[in-house]
Design a protein around this motif. Sequence first.
Motif, PDB file in Angstrom:
ATOM      1  N   THR A   1       0.849  -1.190   0.000  1.00  0.00           N
ATOM      2  CA  THR A   1       0.000   0.000   0.000  1.00  0.00           C
ATOM      3  C   THR A   1       0.889   1.246   0.000  1.00  0.00           C
ATOM      4  N   ILE A   2       0.564   2.187  -0.853  1.00  0.00           N
ATOM      5  CA  ILE A   2       1.329   3.426  -0.941  1.00  0.00           C
ATOM      6  C   ILE A   2       0.711   4.452   0.007  1.00  0.00           C
ATOM      7  N   TYR A   3       1.530   4.935   0.910  1.00  0.00           N
ATOM      8  CA  TYR A   3       1.066   5.893   1.903  1.00  0.00           C
ATOM      9  C   TYR A   3       1.714   7.255   1.666  1.00  0.00           C
ATOM     10  N   PHE A   4       0.920   8.289   1.874  1.00  0.00           N
ATOM     11  CA  PHE A   4       1.414   9.668   1.905  1.00  0.00           C
ATOM     12  C   PHE A   4       0.337  10.494   2.616  1.00  0.00           C
ATOM     13  N   LEU A   5       0.699  11.685   2.984  1.00  0.00           N
ATOM     14  CA  LEU A   5      -0.252  12.544   3.695  1.00  0.00           C
ATOM     15  C   LEU A   5      -1.236  13.121   2.680  1.00  0.00           C
ATOM     16  N   ALA A   6      -2.360  12.416   2.542  1.00  0.00           N
ATOM     17  CA  ALA A   6      -3.331  12.766   1.500  1.00  0.00           C
ATOM     18  C   ALA A   6      -4.237  13.918   1.949  1.00  0.00           C
ATOM     19  N   TRP A   7      -4.865  14.521   0.948  1.00  0.00           N
ATOM     20  CA  TRP A   7      -5.806  15.609   1.223  1.00  0.00           C
ATOM     21  C   TRP A   7      -6.955  15.137   2.113  1.00  0.00           C
ATOM     22  N   THR A   8      -7.317  13.896   1.964  1.00  0.00           N
ATOM     23  CA  THR A   8      -8.489  13.376   2.679  1.00  0.00           C
ATOM     24  C   THR A   8      -8.162  12.907   4.082  1.00  0.00           C
ATOM     25  N   ASP A   9      -6.890  12.855   4.422  1.00  0.00           N
ATOM     26  CA  ASP A   9      -6.512  12.425   5.766  1.00  0.00           C
ATOM     27  C   ASP A   9      -7.013  13.462   6.782  1.00  0.00           C
ATOM     28  N   TRP A  10      -7.611  12.971   7.878  1.00  0.00           N
ATOM     29  CA  TRP A  10      -8.207  13.895   8.848  1.00  0.00           C
ATOM     30  C   TRP A  10      -7.171  14.860   9.428  1.00  0.00           C
ATOM     31  N   PHE A  11      -5.958  14.373   9.660  1.00  0.00           N
ATOM     32  CA  PHE A  11      -4.936  15.220  10.228  1.00  0.00           C
ATOM     33  C   PHE A  11      -4.486  16.278   9.213  1.00  0.00           C
ATOM     34  N   ALA A  12      -4.408  15.846   7.933  1.00  0.00           N
ATOM     35  CA  ALA A  12      -4.053  16.809   6.886  1.00  0.00           C
ATOM     36  C   ALA A  12      -5.123  17.883   6.771  1.00  0.00           C
ATOM     37  N   VAL A  13      -6.383  17.462   6.866  1.00  0.00           N
ATOM     38  CA  VAL A  13      -7.488  18.431   6.801  1.00  0.00           C
ATOM     39  C   VAL A  13      -7.383  19.420   7.960  1.00  0.00           C
TER      40      VAL A  13
END
Length: 929
Positions: free
Chosen positions: A582-594
């Motif tokens: 699984t490829i992980y990165f700090l996505a726009w949809t991540d609650w912490f990123a939001v």
Amino acid sequence: MAFISFLIPCFVIGTDMAFSCQNADDFVGASSPGDIVIGGLFAVHSEMLHPKEDPVPIKPVIQNCAGFEIQVFLQTLAMIHAIEMINNSTLLSGVTLGYEIYDTCAEVTKAMASALRFLSKFNSSEDAVEFKCNYSDYIPRIKAVTGASYSEVSMAVSRLLALQLIPQVSPASSAEILSDKIRFPSFFRTIPSDFHQTRAMTHLICESGWNWIGVIATDDDNGRFALESFGVQAMANNVCIAFKEMLPAYLSDSTFHTKVDHAVEKIVKETRVNVIVVFMRQFHVLKLFKKAIERNVNKIWIASDNWSAAVKISTIPNIRQLGTIVGFGFKSGDISSFQDFLRNLHKKPTENNKFLHEYIMLMSVCAHLEYHDFQTCISNQSQDDLLENIENKHQVWRDDFLNANIEPGFIQSTRLAVYAIAHAIKRQCKDRNCKNPSAFAPWELLEELKKVIIIDDDKEFKFDSNGDMSTSYDVLLWKEIDGHMEITTMAEYDAEKGDFIFKDEEKKRHFLDLKKVQSTCSQHCRPGQMKKVTESPHTCCYECVYCPENHYSNQTDMDYCYRCNNKTYWAPINSTTCYRKTIYFLAWTDWFAVFLLLLSAFGVVLVLSICVIFTKNLNTPVVKASGGLTVCYIILFSHFLIFLSTIFFIDVPTDFKCKTRQALFGMSFTLCISCILIKSLKILLAFSFDPKLQNFLKCVYKPIPTVVACTGIQVIICTFWLIFRTPFVNQNFSIPKAIILECNEGSVVAFGIMLGYIAALAFICFIFAFKGRKLPENYNEAKFITFGMLIYFIAWIVFIPVYATTFGKYLPAVEIIVVLISNYGILCCTFLPKCYIIIYKQETNTKSAFLKMVYTYSSKSAGSVAVSQVSLDSKSSSFRATISDPCQTEKNSVNGNCHFQVPGQTLIKGKVLPKNAARTMARKRVSSI
């Protein structure tokens, strides 16, 4: 069953016995004259008798034989029948074939004696073999030889026949070494090499899932070569041989029965071995099986072509108790004409066929016995015993016995051998008078034999370059039907393709039933496991262990686990396949990123709000005191860029984002700190009462050059960083099941220099702001700058260890948090107090209020006086007076309050200033700010 009885003439008298060898003609077993004579070598008897008192020969005398072999006797009849069929056909156009068939008694020495007679010169009265350097023109007694029955005999005979290159075509010798045309140039055979048989056996074993087997073979050339060939095939296919037992080649060996007992004992003890491969002659197998039945052995027996279709073995009492017998036999053909020949055999004369004569006598001696006992009786009668028992016996003929004992594969191969020789003779006789035995030499026939093509039952047969005939095998299964053991054809093995061919599903089902039997040293390793070799020398004995992480196995009994082919796949322990990481990165949809984006957005809104407030209150003292609208806009713009840089830390990292985010943050923050540094210098310059410090600050205070220089240095640092060690997208594989896409900073040193440079500017700014922290209460900007720098230092000091110990997709979030904390800290400390005054304390945001505030501050600063100590010394007496507080004298103290000034005067550092000097100083402070 038909019985034909007549009185056998009594020809067995005294020492002149029919079976004794008085001259060379007595040595011939069966013969018939012809224009071209073919020799035959067959082991009609299984052993040669030796004196019991001295089994080791001391005189070169050929002894009588024992153990009449029905199956080999049938091969001699097949040769005779084939020659008669050829003579009665138009194949040779008037040329008749004759034959001389000799009994080898399964002994090399007796076979060599027969071969010597083959080599003797034609029409020689003394059967002499002439010695010559060149045998090209030499005409021996025979033109070609059919036989022998066993490979060990064929090897010896072939070397002797090769002296004159007499063609030898064997219907039964299958040793792989006989394919070597350098050592055996005149040898041919109408059966496949043992290489194909052992490969077929190994294929059967592998298909059935067996890998732990036993092998029993005769201790002769045939057995040893077969065992060697099978061993090579087994090793190549990961089949292990648990034990090998070699039995003496000759029944007359005194250790034979002891070694049979030992072999059976070994089979009984090896409980994990349930499959036994047997490379032995029929009479050896007979003895072995009888002993195995006594010990209640139940296994799967894999039969070699020598005994796989042996009727006399299949009729052993209780043979079914041995288990399952599956074997490989030579491909059979149409033998209906041969069966008719056997039915009329009793009408044939016996004068020139001693084998037939002996068989008739055996029938008479053993006629009273049941089928199996009758067969045993025939096999156990020696020639000497037969002569003693035959007297006054009536001849008995059993029509069914020979037909019941036919092994079709051997009959077919014998017929093919005779027909191959006949076709070679036909090619040789195209332009010669072959009625003359001297028409051609045997070596000329050899070349024609290599080119022969035989058509039989619409099938084409020919010799390959090794002299072998490429025929297939019948896979035979011994099956009990109506209480009797029947030998049935289960499948066909294609030697060229190396695969089994099943004619129907029922026979394939029999083959699949074999897989139900386990014969392995260890349990099968399931997919997800691999073999771990134990201390056993055999590779088939192992333990099954789970595949480690990032390895997998997808088949049974794998020697090792495959590694997932690249870093983008992973596998858990005991896995049968690899899974894409699984490829992980700090996505726009991540609650912490939001959450962080909302904080950044709020910061942008705050910057814009402050900008609006300052724009509306452009001409107020608070805005002017903040450096004016231009400086405020630059600082607010840098704060805006810092908040904006956080979006480059979120979502899929790209090279552009990796390069932009640090450079944008670094240059924006440097610009912000540079402007605040100028403000700190200006404030300190305005409120400093130290002339030396003021002179220094006036020299240093160059707003535009300072900001440009400070920011320019950071620009240069970032430019070099991006050119020489630019940040890039990196795949982090530190987490087993995931790939973390992150930005590699390219150079930690460059990253550290950028942050260190910002920290250095912040520290300088902090020092200057700290010095000016005691400004007027409502105008203490330096104090808030100090607090802002402290927040920055605390945030980034905490950041360093946290950043160094954090990994994963939330690593960019750590830097975002630090950026937001330091940015919010400086923004709030710099602008929120001013916004508070502008919005909530508008009465203090006037010029008069500022003048009054500054005047009060200046007056307090002017009232601080320090008086130096004065010391007086004299030789005779000493006096020291120290005034540390002006209020210590009554003169300067009124009602307990200290007033160190006179009306209309101001005293600063010992100098008297004019009246209203403090007010004038306050105006200058305000105007300078």
